[in-house]
Design an enzyme around this catalytic site. Structure first.
Site, mmCIF file in Angstrom:
data_model
loop_
_atom_site.group_PDB
_atom_site.id
_atom_site.type_symbol
_atom_site.label_atom_id
_atom_site.label_comp_id
_atom_site.label_asym_id
_atom_site.label_seq_id
_atom_site.Cartn_x
_atom_site.Cartn_y
_atom_site.Cartn_z
ATOM 1 N N TYR A 33 0.848 -1.202 0.000
ATOM 2 C CA TYR A 33 0.000 0.000 0.000
ATOM 3 C C TYR A 33 0.882 1.250 0.000
ATOM 4 C CZ TYR A 33 -3.110 3.630 1.837
ATOM 5 O OH TYR A 33 -3.794 4.808 2.031
ATOM 6 N N LYS A 69 1.417 4.028 -2.896
ATOM 7 C CA LYS A 69 0.931 5.399 -2.641
ATOM 8 C C LYS A 69 2.077 6.392 -2.928
ATOM 9 C CE LYS A 69 -2.737 6.568 -1.238
ATOM 10 N NZ LYS A 69 -4.001 6.825 -2.019
HETATM 11 N N1 LIG Z 1 -8.786 5.478 5.513
HETATM 12 C C1 LIG Z 1 -7.676 6.096 5.922
HETATM 13 O O1 LIG Z 1 -7.352 6.139 7.107
HETATM 14 C C2 LIG Z 1 -6.806 6.770 4.916
HETATM 15 C C3 LIG Z 1 -7.091 6.708 3.558
HETATM 16 N N2 LIG Z 1 -6.280 7.367 2.667
HETATM 17 C C4 LIG Z 1 -6.602 7.353 1.248
HETATM 18 O O2 LIG Z 1 -7.906 7.878 1.068
HETATM 19 C C5 LIG Z 1 -8.522 7.320 -0.090
HETATM 20 C C6 LIG Z 1 -9.919 6.866 0.253
HETATM 21 O O3 LIG Z 1 -9.844 5.883 1.270
HETATM 22 P P1 LIG Z 1 -11.159 5.258 1.904
HETATM 23 O O4 LIG Z 1 -12.320 6.110 1.617
HETATM 24 O O5 LIG Z 1 -10.806 4.900 3.286
HETATM 25 O O6 LIG Z 1 -11.251 3.897 1.053
HETATM 26 P P2 LIG Z 1 -12.541 3.096 0.528
HETATM 27 O O7 LIG Z 1 -12.073 1.712 0.256
HETATM 28 O O8 LIG Z 1 -13.686 3.286 1.457
HETATM 29 O O9 LIG Z 1 -12.890 3.841 -0.843
HETATM 30 C C7 LIG Z 1 -12.216 3.599 -2.045
HETATM 31 C C8 LIG Z 1 -13.243 3.409 -3.152
HETATM 32 O O10 LIG Z 1 -12.537 3.200 -4.399
HETATM 33 C C9 LIG Z 1 -13.123 2.061 -5.043
HETATM 34 N N3 LIG Z 1 -12.159 1.436 -5.953
HETATM 35 C C10 LIG Z 1 -11.162 0.590 -5.640
HETATM 36 N N4 LIG Z 1 -10.529 0.187 -6.745
HETATM 37 C C11 LIG Z 1 -11.137 0.796 -7.791
HETATM 38 C C12 LIG Z 1 -10.931 0.765 -9.201
HETATM 39 N N5 LIG Z 1 -10.002 0.005 -9.763
HETATM 40 N N6 LIG Z 1 -11.739 1.533 -9.979
HETATM 41 C C13 LIG Z 1 -12.716 2.305 -9.438
HETATM 42 N N7 LIG Z 1 -12.961 2.350 -8.099
HETATM 43 C C14 LIG Z 1 -12.182 1.608 -7.290
HETATM 44 C C15 LIG Z 1 -13.489 1.162 -3.884
HETATM 45 O O11 LIG Z 1 -14.381 0.132 -4.262
HETATM 46 P P3 LIG Z 1 -14.295 -1.274 -3.437
HETATM 47 O O12 LIG Z 1 -14.688 -0.931 -2.020
HETATM 48 O O13 LIG Z 1 -15.271 -2.160 -4.134
HETATM 49 O O14 LIG Z 1 -12.867 -1.722 -3.531
HETATM 50 C C16 LIG Z 1 -14.122 2.178 -2.933
HETATM 51 O O15 LIG Z 1 -15.462 2.439 -3.288
HETATM 52 C C17 LIG Z 1 -7.572 6.229 -0.574
HETATM 53 O O16 LIG Z 1 -6.814 6.727 -1.643
HETATM 54 C C18 LIG Z 1 -6.663 5.970 0.609
HETATM 55 O O17 LIG Z 1 -5.387 5.571 0.174
HETATM 56 C C19 LIG Z 1 -5.223 8.109 3.082
HETATM 57 C C20 LIG Z 1 -4.914 8.196 4.403
HETATM 58 C C21 LIG Z 1 -5.655 7.516 5.421
HETATM 59 C C1 LIG Z 2 -3.972 -2.519 16.987
HETATM 60 C C2 LIG Z 2 -5.297 -2.575 16.333
HETATM 61 C C3 LIG Z 2 -5.872 -3.909 15.999
HETATM 62 C C4 LIG Z 2 -5.912 -1.439 16.075
HETATM 63 C C5 LIG Z 2 -7.188 -1.353 15.309
HETATM 64 C C6 LIG Z 2 -7.245 -0.079 14.529
HETATM 65 C C7 LIG Z 2 -6.466 -0.157 13.207
HETATM 66 C C8 LIG Z 2 -7.284 -1.022 12.266
HETATM 67 C C9 LIG Z 2 -6.242 1.270 12.681
HETATM 68 C C10 LIG Z 2 -5.330 2.062 13.621
HETATM 69 C C11 LIG Z 2 -4.517 3.014 12.758
HETATM 70 C C12 LIG Z 2 -5.191 2.936 11.420
HETATM 71 C C13 LIG Z 2 -4.508 3.447 10.198
HETATM 72 C C14 LIG Z 2 -4.820 2.925 8.942
HETATM 73 C C15 LIG Z 2 -5.764 1.756 8.818
HETATM 74 C C16 LIG Z 2 -6.510 1.378 10.103
HETATM 75 C C17 LIG Z 2 -5.588 1.460 11.297
HETATM 76 C C18 LIG Z 2 -4.411 0.517 11.132
HETATM 77 C C19 LIG Z 2 -4.110 3.393 7.687
HETATM 78 C C20 LIG Z 2 -3.057 2.332 7.363
HETATM 79 C C21 LIG Z 2 -5.064 3.520 6.504
HETATM 80 C C22 LIG Z 2 -4.388 3.981 5.260
HETATM 81 C C23 LIG Z 2 -3.376 5.042 5.426
HETATM 82 O O1 LIG Z 2 -3.066 5.734 4.474
HETATM 83 C C24 LIG Z 2 -2.681 5.215 6.703
HETATM 84 C C25 LIG Z 2 -3.528 4.803 7.886
HETATM 85 C C26 LIG Z 2 -2.750 4.923 9.183
HETATM 86 C C27 LIG Z 2 -3.599 4.608 10.369
#
Ligand SMILES: NC(=O)C1=CN([C@@H]2O[C@H](COP(=O)(O)OP(=O)(O)OC[C@H]3O[C@@H](n4cnc5c(N)ncnc54)[C@H](OP(=O)(O)O)[C@@H]3O)[C@@H](O)[C@H]2O)C=CC1
Ligand SMILES: CC(C)=CCC[C@@H](C)[C@H]1CC[C@H]2C3=C(CC[C@]12C)[C@@]1(C)CCC(=O)C[C@@H]1CC3
Length: 345
Positions: free
Chosen positions: A144, A148
């Site tokens: 990942y 990224k």
């Molecule tokens: N969640 C977090 O803590 C963090 C997230 N990010 C970034 O934020 C962005 C959004 O994350 P988040 O909302 O949590 O993720 P989600 O998985 O909730 O949303 C991503 C969406 O993109 C869709 N998708 C995946 N692959 C494709 C594809 N090939 N074509 C079209 N659509 C696609 C997914 O569908 P499906 O679910 O069916 O795969 C989903 O609907 C990501 O880029 C992630 O890297 C950055 C920092 C922290």
């Molecule tokens: C130890 C344990 C089982 C904690 C449960 C919570 C975790 C699932 C989250 C805690 C920090 C989160 C995090 C992300 C995903 C969910 C956690 C690991 C990311 C890896 C998501 C994608 C990113 O870009 C960075 C995020 C950092 C924090």
């Protein structure tokens, strides 16, 4: 000579708009008077004023259809970070992002806002108040993070004032809030399986958790401030809640809020990390025979046991960013939004 109709500055497409962040972004954009297209591999909801295009972002023809007469594209699609499918990350985050850039060019899009991640600089060791000029992780901790990094570079390098195509990357960290499919559900699942009894390390490590509405606010500010003469062109911006919190206090607050016990017993970080690495290695070797996924992957252990919080001073200065929802309020709203995950439900 054919003249291209200049798209309205309030027409945008959200790639990944069915996902957690994407849907919150779509809802806020509609509130602000934008006309929104969603491009996603699945359609998760319906909303007045929003047109859905279902498809894979690696399919340029399908994508171009969703970008017609649009001036801003938000790219927030990605495979789930927990996946260990390297080929999928390469295809979607790298090849797919190249396709997104080409499709933007073909459709005459003017601005591309990428959702990157603060984890592009995280190598598993402490980061305190990290600024955007930290180098990218040399040894990314998983597929990942690796993809990224490459994705962010592709988007920022595509920024061209001459071509009239401007790009910016938003780097959120630890997004949480209503409808998040990861943080709260994984935490509750781990607690229900009796595995949330231990604190990894001494529990004093500070981390950024960012409420989804604040991340959305950062994206919209970036889109509206991205102009040929602005400092945003080709730059990355951390967007956080600007309130680093002890990782284990944050987890405990959510667990207790949902009626589960907070973790109490301490385990040494090095021991847990070593075990996580060993389990990951064993799961890799046994993959042809049996498939199992350890709850505590090396990435999760590193995230849970180190300091990693980031400065958002650059976003404050260049786009007037301030978090709209403070952390405590955000935790209350989040806990209230998961009645079905309460203990006993
Ligand atoms: N969640 C977090 O803590 C963090 C997230 N990010 C970034 O934020 C962005 C959004 O994350 P988040 O909302 O949590 O993720 P989600 O998985 O909730 O949303 C991503 C969406 O993109 C869709 N998708 C995946 N692959 C494709 C594809 N090939 N074509 C079209 N659509 C696609 C997914 O569908 P499906 O679910 O069916 O795969 C989903 O609907 C990501 O880029 C992630 O890297 C950055 C920092 C922290
Ligand atoms: C130890 C344990 C089982 C904690 C449960 C919570 C975790 C699932 C989250 C805690 C920090 C989160 C995090 C992300 C995903 C969910 C956690 C690991 C990311 C890896 C998501 C994608 C990113 O870009 C960075 C995020 C950092 C924090």
């Amino acid at each position: 000579m054919a003249t291209r109709i200049r798209p309205s500055s309030k027409r945008c497409t959200v790639i990944g708009g069915s996902g957690f962040l994407g849907r919150h972004l779509v809802e806020r954009l509609v509130d602000r008077g934008y006309t929104v297209n969603v491009f996603d591999i699945r359609q998760a909801y319906e909303l007045p004023g929003v047109t859905f295009y279902q498809g894979d972002l690696c399919d340029k023809l399908a994508l171009v259809m969703a970008l017609k007469e649009v001036s801003i594209v938000f790219h927030c699609a990605s495979p789930a970070p927990g996946s260990d499918d390297g080929a999928l990350f390469q295809r979607v985050n790298i090849d797919g992002t190249r396709t997104v850039i080409q499709a933007c060019h073909e459709a005459g899009v003017q601005k591309l806002i990428l959702t990157s991640s603060a984890s592009v600089v995280f190598e598993g060791t402490d980061i305190k108040n990290g600024k955007e000029d930290l180098p990218y992780a040399k040894k990314p901790i998983d597929y990942y993070t690796e993809t990224k990094i490459k994705q962010e570079k592709l988007v920022l390098e595509a920024c061209s004032k001459e071509k009239g195509f401007l790009t910016v990357a938003i780097r959120p960290h630890g997004i949480f809030g209503p409808r998040d499919p990861q943080l709260v559900p994984i935490l509750v699942d781990t607690a229900r399986r009796g595995k949330m009894k231990f604190i990894i390390g001494d529990g004093s490590n500070l981390v950024d958790f960012t409420y989804v509405e604040n991340v959305v606010h950062g994206h919209i500010l970036a889109a509206e401030h991205l102009k040929a003469d602005s400092p945003l062109c080709g730059q990355a911006y951390h967007i956080t809640n600007d309130e680093p919190v002890r990782f284990w206090d944050f987890m405990s607050q959510i667990l207790v809020g949902l009626g589960y016990s907070a973790p109490r017993y301490h385990l040494p970080y090095a021991l847990v990390y070593g075990i996580a690495l060993l389990l990951w290695f064993i799961s890799l070797i046994l993959r042809p025979l049996i498939q199992f996924k350890p709850t505590f992957s090396p990435m999760r252990v590193a995230l849970a046991g180190t300091h990693h919080y980031y400065s958002c001073a650059r976003a404050k200065q260049d786009m007037g960013y301030r978090p709209l929802v403070p952390l405590q309020e955000a935790v209350v709203r989040t806990v209230e939004s998961y009645p079905h995950l309460r203990n006993g439900e």
